[in-house]
Design an enzyme around this catalytic site. Sequence first.
Site, PDB file in Angstrom:
ATOM      1  N   SER A   1       0.553  -0.721   0.341  1.00 27.64           N
ATOM      2  CA  SER A   1       0.201  -0.184   0.351  1.00 27.64           C
ATOM      3  C   SER A   1       0.717   1.690  -0.159  1.00 27.64           C
ATOM      4  O   SER A   1       0.397   2.407   0.039  1.00 27.64           O
ATOM      5  CB  SER A   1      -0.727  -0.089   1.510  1.00 27.64           C
TER       6      SER A   1
ATOM      7  N   THR B   1      -1.593   3.702   4.953  1.00 26.72           N
ATOM      8  CA  THR B   1      -0.415   4.714   4.430  1.00 26.72           C
ATOM      9  C   THR B   1       0.948   4.846   5.716  1.00 26.72           C
ATOM     10  O   THR B   1       0.024   4.651   6.594  1.00 26.72           O
ATOM     11  CB  THR B   1      -1.316   6.009   4.384  1.00 26.72           C
TER      12      THR B   1
ATOM     13  N   THR C   1       2.166   7.104   0.452  1.00 26.08           N
ATOM     14  CA  THR C   1       0.574   6.245   0.188  1.00 26.08           C
ATOM     15  C   THR C   1       0.733   5.338  -1.491  1.00 26.08           C
ATOM     16  O   THR C   1       1.248   6.657  -2.435  1.00 26.08           O
ATOM     17  CB  THR C   1      -0.280   6.047   0.716  1.00 26.08           C
TER      18      THR C   1
ATOM     19  N   ARG D   1      -7.539   9.879  -9.231  1.00 25.14           N
ATOM     20  CA  ARG D   1      -8.135  10.318  -8.317  1.00 25.14           C
ATOM     21  C   ARG D   1      -6.341  10.454  -6.216  1.00 25.14           C
ATOM     22  O   ARG D   1      -5.982   9.816  -6.566  1.00 25.14           O
ATOM     23  CB  ARG D   1      -8.860   9.349  -6.945  1.00 25.14           C
ATOM     24  N   VAL D   2      -6.601  11.923  -5.903  1.00 26.08           N
ATOM     25  CA  VAL D   2      -6.043  12.665  -5.026  1.00 26.08           C
ATOM     26  C   VAL D   2      -7.073  11.938  -3.754  1.00 26.08           C
ATOM     27  O   VAL D   2      -7.454  12.173  -3.537  1.00 26.08           O
ATOM     28  CB  VAL D   2      -5.600  13.810  -5.375  1.00 26.08           C
ATOM     29  N   GLY D   3      -5.999  11.090  -2.862  1.00 19.75           N
ATOM     30  CA  GLY D   3      -5.775  11.191  -1.416  1.00 19.75           C
ATOM     31  C   GLY D   3      -5.804  12.523  -0.520  1.00 19.75           C
ATOM     32  O   GLY D   3      -5.300  13.309  -0.910  1.00 19.75           O
ATOM     33  N   ASP D   4      -6.066  11.929   0.769  1.00 22.78           N
ATOM     34  CA  ASP D   4      -5.760  12.741   1.870  1.00 22.78           C
ATOM     35  C   ASP D   4      -4.002  12.852   1.973  1.00 22.78           C
ATOM     36  O   ASP D   4      -3.569  13.907   2.422  1.00 22.78           O
ATOM     37  CB  ASP D   4      -6.417  12.838   3.138  1.00 22.78           C
TER      38      ASP D   4
ATOM     39  N   THR E   1      -4.865   8.716   8.394  1.00 23.78           N
ATOM     40  CA  THR E   1      -4.459   6.827   7.248  1.00 23.78           C
ATOM     41  C   THR E   1      -6.158   6.451   6.906  1.00 23.78           C
ATOM     42  O   THR E   1      -7.535   6.834   8.492  1.00 23.78           O
ATOM     43  CB  THR E   1      -4.046   5.928   7.557  1.00 23.78           C
ATOM     44  N   GLY E   2      -6.701   5.709   6.116  1.00 28.62           N
ATOM     45  CA  GLY E   2      -7.637   5.338   5.888  1.00 28.62           C
ATOM     46  C   GLY E   2      -8.812   5.841   4.262  1.00 28.62           C
ATOM     47  O   GLY E   2      -8.123   6.340   3.977  1.00 28.62           O
TER      48      GLY E   2
ATOM     49  N   GLY F   1      -9.158   8.571   2.334  1.00 25.63           N
ATOM     50  CA  GLY F   1      -8.930   9.755   2.071  1.00 25.63           C
ATOM     51  C   GLY F   1     -10.183  10.976   2.450  1.00 25.63           C
ATOM     52  O   GLY F   1      -9.783  12.290   2.698  1.00 25.63           O
TER      53      GLY F   1
HETATM   54  C1  SD4 Z   1      -5.935   7.331   0.506  1.00 26.15           C
HETATM   55  N1  SD4 Z   1      -5.846   7.862   2.911  1.00 26.15           N
HETATM   56  O1  SD4 Z   1      -5.625   7.003  -0.328  1.00 26.15           O
HETATM   57  C2  SD4 Z   1      -5.816   6.977   1.608  1.00 26.15           C
HETATM   58  C3  SD4 Z   1      -5.036   5.657   1.993  1.00 26.15           C
HETATM   59  C4  SD4 Z   1      -4.620   5.134   3.364  1.00 26.15           C
HETATM   60  O2  SD4 Z   1      -5.001   3.590   5.211  1.00 26.15           O
HETATM   61  O3  SD4 Z   1      -4.414   5.839   3.922  1.00 26.15           O
HETATM   62  N2  SD4 Z   1      -5.245   3.764   3.521  1.00 26.15           N
HETATM   63  O4  SD4 Z   1      -6.834   7.821   1.197  1.00 26.15           O
END
Ligand code: SD4
Length: 300
Positions: free
Chosen positions: A49, A158, A176, A186-189, A209-210, A212
């Site tokens: 990941s 992440t 990540t 796609r862009v996450g947090d 993490t998680g 986004g």
């Molecule tokens: C995201 N926050 O791209 C990241 C993924 C992640 O645990 O953290 N996963 O949304």
Amino acid sequence: MPASTIIATWPFGQTAVRAAMPLARQGRPALDVAIAGAQAVEDDPAVNSVGYGGLPNAIGTVQLDACVMDGRTLSCGGVAGLENVRHAAALARRVMERTPHVLLVGEGARTFAVKEGFPLDTLLTPDSLAEWRKTRPKPARAPRQQQERDPGDTSHDTVTVLVQDQKGSLGGVCTTSGLAHKLPGRVGDSPLIGSGLYVDDTAGAAGATGVGEEIIRVGGSFFIVESMRQGRSPQEACELAVRRVHSVAARRGVHPARVAFIALDPKGRTGAACTPRTNFQYAVSQGDKVQLLKAPEIER
Ligand code: SD4
């Protein structure tokens, strides 16, 4: 000299912490320490990941997101949708140090990497490709369902590393490959300052993490740092952020997806919290001791 503190997300955070500790002991600045830790995870193909071996997006391409922040000056940099470059966190640092900008995306980020001498790599491994094929959602799945997927889902993790160095300054990194099977682009947090990471010596550091989308909606890391500035402990601030995620999800009529936060304050105190069924663990080192701790799951 006071002992440095390092905190990193998930059980593979132990890899980050162990790689970072020697630099911390040498008295290196927090950001050097955090990047060394994050890079050890980026380089580990067993972690599917982050960085090399990260799970690809919906069309089978690995796109990385990362950012870094220096708590002394609030200098920061990030890269998003980055392809073919393994060390996204180090590249984010170059954006911070060598451009007037904070965030470079996609082809622009890759071109900048080449200019800075970063090697181009294939980030897919036979294992990550096999895992991608196995977990690929059925074509009928709509993007909205993908966004609010089962919180027990484990396809995204992440590494966020927060460090207080021997001088007491703070630095952080978030890196990540993002949500597996995400839409291309796609862009996450994780590359967004204030969402996946925020670091300010005068208040504290936080990382996420998680899923986004949930984290961006509440400006998660900035929220936690500002809560510490108002006097909350890192633990209280993380729990408050999870409660905010719950209340926003409730307004939208959904259960919150899987989200976890970590925090570190200028006194070297740490905290962490997550949404239910996230089973979030994180690694902490203070001095020579490394511990793997489980964060409380906040119901509401
Ligand atoms: C995201 N926050 O791209 C990241 C993924 C992640 O645990 O953290 N996963 O949304």
